[in-house]
Design a protein around this motif. Sequence first.
Motif, PDB file in Angstrom:
ATOM      1  N   GLY A  84       2.762  11.695 -34.689  1.00 41.58           N
ATOM      2  CA  GLY A  84       2.542  11.307 -36.086  1.00 41.58           C
ATOM      3  C   GLY A  84       1.069  11.395 -36.417  1.00 41.58           C
ATOM      4  N   GLU A  85       0.429  10.283 -36.549  1.00 42.84           N
ATOM      5  CA  GLU A  85      -1.000  10.237 -36.858  1.00 42.84           C
ATOM      6  C   GLU A  85      -1.816  10.793 -35.690  1.00 42.84           C
ATOM      7  OE1 GLU A  85      -2.547   9.046 -39.686  1.00 42.84           O
ATOM      8  OE2 GLU A  85      -0.622   8.610 -40.629  1.00 42.84           O
ATOM      9  N   SER A  93      -2.780   3.512 -39.269  1.00 40.02           N
ATOM     10  CA  SER A  93      -3.483   4.666 -39.839  1.00 40.02           C
ATOM     11  C   SER A  93      -4.902   4.274 -40.252  1.00 40.02           C
ATOM     12  CB  SER A  93      -2.711   5.169 -41.063  1.00 40.02           C
ATOM     13  OG  SER A  93      -3.468   6.123 -41.761  1.00 40.02           O
ATOM     14  N   LEU A  94      -5.798   5.230 -40.230  1.00 41.09           N
ATOM     15  CA  LEU A  94      -7.180   4.984 -40.653  1.00 41.09           C
ATOM     16  C   LEU A  94      -7.326   5.034 -42.173  1.00 41.09           C
ATOM     17  CD1 LEU A  94      -9.113   7.180 -38.049  1.00 41.09           C
ATOM     18  CD2 LEU A  94      -8.607   4.732 -37.930  1.00 41.09           C
ATOM     19  N   ALA A  95      -6.308   5.501 -42.872  1.00 40.03           N
ATOM     20  CA  ALA A  95      -6.407   5.740 -44.312  1.00 40.03           C
ATOM     21  C   ALA A  95      -6.864   4.513 -45.099  1.00 40.03           C
ATOM     22  CB  ALA A  95      -5.070   6.244 -44.847  1.00 40.03           C
ATOM     23  N   VAL A 109     -16.819   6.447 -40.386  1.00 38.39           N
ATOM     24  CA  VAL A 109     -17.113   7.144 -39.128  1.00 38.39           C
ATOM     25  C   VAL A 109     -15.809   7.482 -38.410  1.00 38.39           C
ATOM     26  CG1 VAL A 109     -18.184   6.938 -36.851  1.00 38.39           C
ATOM     27  CG2 VAL A 109     -19.377   6.060 -38.878  1.00 38.39           C
ATOM     28  N   TRP A 110     -14.887   6.508 -38.317  1.00 38.48           N
ATOM     29  CA  TRP A 110     -13.604   6.753 -37.643  1.00 38.48           C
ATOM     30  C   TRP A 110     -12.825   7.871 -38.353  1.00 38.48           C
ATOM     31  CZ3 TRP A 110     -15.643   4.976 -33.886  1.00 38.48           C
ATOM     32  CH2 TRP A 110     -15.851   3.645 -33.556  1.00 38.48           C
TER      33      TRP A 110
END
Length: 144
Positions: A84-85, A93-95, A109-110
Amino acid sequence: MHISAKADYAARALLELACEPARPLTCEAIASSQDIPFRFLKSVVGELRKAGLVRSQRGCEGGYWLGRPAEEITLLDVVRAVDGELITLRGESLAGLDYPGAAGALPGVWRQVEEQAAAVLAALPLAALVPAGAVARRPGVGAA
């Protein structure tokens, strides 16, 4: 960054299939040649099939083939099919990641790390990773 066993096994299985485009390979053959646990590989191949990266045929002449040409399947496709991610933080998720105060710039940064990793993986089709001459050595199969 963590590369999952699923993603590693999926990529290795697809590379085996890329070297044998003229005939189907069984999970047993792939597991044996890549030293992958058979039961785990069966699960991974099921996910690759659902994503359209492999196709299958049942029966004594059956097995698995690539679902698309090796030139059209990238490592990013493989990772996203089984994981997936690409990158998650504590499984999320980083979103929508947002930190207060002094750490406010860290989520950016991530996300940049994720974007750059995605760019590297998207630039690598399976065909680029098949050893030179691997397909050409097979009887009745043209050069890659």
